[in-house]
Enzyme design. Structure first.
Site, mmCIF file in Angstrom:
data_model
loop_
_atom_site.group_PDB
_atom_site.id
_atom_site.type_symbol
_atom_site.label_atom_id
_atom_site.label_comp_id
_atom_site.label_asym_id
_atom_site.label_seq_id
_atom_site.Cartn_x
_atom_site.Cartn_y
_atom_site.Cartn_z
ATOM 1 C CG ASP A 44 -1.832 1.197 1.314
ATOM 2 O OD1 ASP A 44 -1.885 1.979 0.347
ATOM 3 O OD2 ASP A 44 -2.487 1.352 2.357
ATOM 4 N N GLY A 49 4.749 9.067 0.644
ATOM 5 C CA GLY A 49 5.232 10.421 0.435
ATOM 6 C C GLY A 49 5.374 11.187 1.735
ATOM 7 C CG ASP A 50 2.035 12.053 4.110
ATOM 8 O OD1 ASP A 50 2.206 13.100 3.450
ATOM 9 O OD2 ASP A 50 0.925 11.506 4.256
#
Length: 298
Positions: free
Chosen positions: A239, A244-245
């Protein structure tokens, strides 16, 4: 201990998992549902805290049960929520996330996040001024993003702008950022350029240093001269939500080690983040990241 201030969104993610994405108008039986805390601001705060940083979050929650769950979860991660407002007569933000084949589609309802104000950022100036790095994203009002960039410049604190969701911004704002961290589509949108244009050319045209994420390929970064490639780390993707975070958080936490090292560690942390379901479940601790880096160097 690195001190990070994050100005951004806080959501509850409502996640459905299926073998594939439904076609328009199609009803599809899913495999799994779960609700997990999310929001780009909160996610970056959590990822930074797990990597060993001292984190302060500036944001807003509704005065509802989701808001209570989200606030308690941030406390459990050791995040300072002094500057997270609880708003009457307002719902907490949500994100509906569909996951299929390791990819995701997301619809965000901002709710309380739309009421994070420049005044709230200014009220947190002491925490922001004490930070080593500030992180800000674009799931909050643009005027608040601008206020964060300008306050960081005034206080001489580097600000990393993660321009997601993508939308055009004045070039003068971009010049206020120490680094901008888009993917290729986000960078093209920021610059009003053709997304099909070579991303290295787009990086050269940007008015500020760019760290560009490229998924499994890794990342490219440029301060001066030609863009430099940092290869990705090979993992089995489950997933990509939150990768990106995690990348942005790690970049901020390790920026004091120099940009090349910080980008490498950010790529490794993001790779670990995609190996589990949910935005936060794969976010690594510093020890997990160190083990990944050791395995990759062996």
């Amino acid at each position: 201990m690195t001190r990070i201030a994050v100005v951004g969104s806080i959501n509850m993610d409502l996640v459905t998992v299926s073998a594939r994405f439904p076609a328009p108008g199609e009803t599809l039986l899913g495999e799994r549902f779960l609700s997990v805390p999310g929001g780009k601001g909160a996610n970056q705060a959590v990822a930074a805290a797990r990597l060993g940083a001292e984190v302060t979050l500036v944001g807003a929650l509704g005065d509802d049960s989701l808001g209570t769950q989200l606030r308690d979860g941030l406390h459990d991660e050791g995040i300072d929520t002094t500057h997270v407002a609880r708003l009457d007569d307002c719902a907490s933000g949500t994100a509906s996330i569909s996951v299929a084949g390791g990819e995701n589609q997301i619809v965000v309802v901002p709710a309380a996040n739309a009421r994070v104000t420049p005044a709230q950022v200014e009220a947190a100036h002491a925490a922001i001024g004490a930070a080593d790095v500030v992180l800000v994203q674009m799931e909050i009002p643009l005027e608040t993003v601008e206020a964060t960039l300008r306050l960081g410049q005034r206080l001489q604190v580097p600000v990393i702008l993660n321009p997601a969701p993508a939308q055009p911004l004045p070039l003068a704002w971009l010049k206020l950022a120490r680094y901008v961290t888009p993917n290729q589509l986000e960078l093209a949108t920021l610059l009003g350029a053709d997304p099909a244009e070579d991303f290295r050319a787009l990086m050269r045209h940007a008015p500020c240093p760019v760290v560009l994420t490229r998924g499994a390929e890794g990342a490219w970064y440029r301060e001066q001269g030609e863009p430099v490639h940092q290869p990705g780390f090979s993992v089995e993707a489950v997933d990509s939500t939150g990768a990106g975070d995690t990348f942005n958080a790690a970049l901020a936490v390790f920026l004091h080690e120099g940009l090349p090292v910080a980008v490498r560690k950010a790529c490794a942390a993001a790779a670990l983040a995609v190996t589990r379901l949910g935005a936060r479940s794969g976010m690594p601790s510093k020890d997990e990241l160190d083990r990944q880096l050791t395995r990759s160097s062996a």
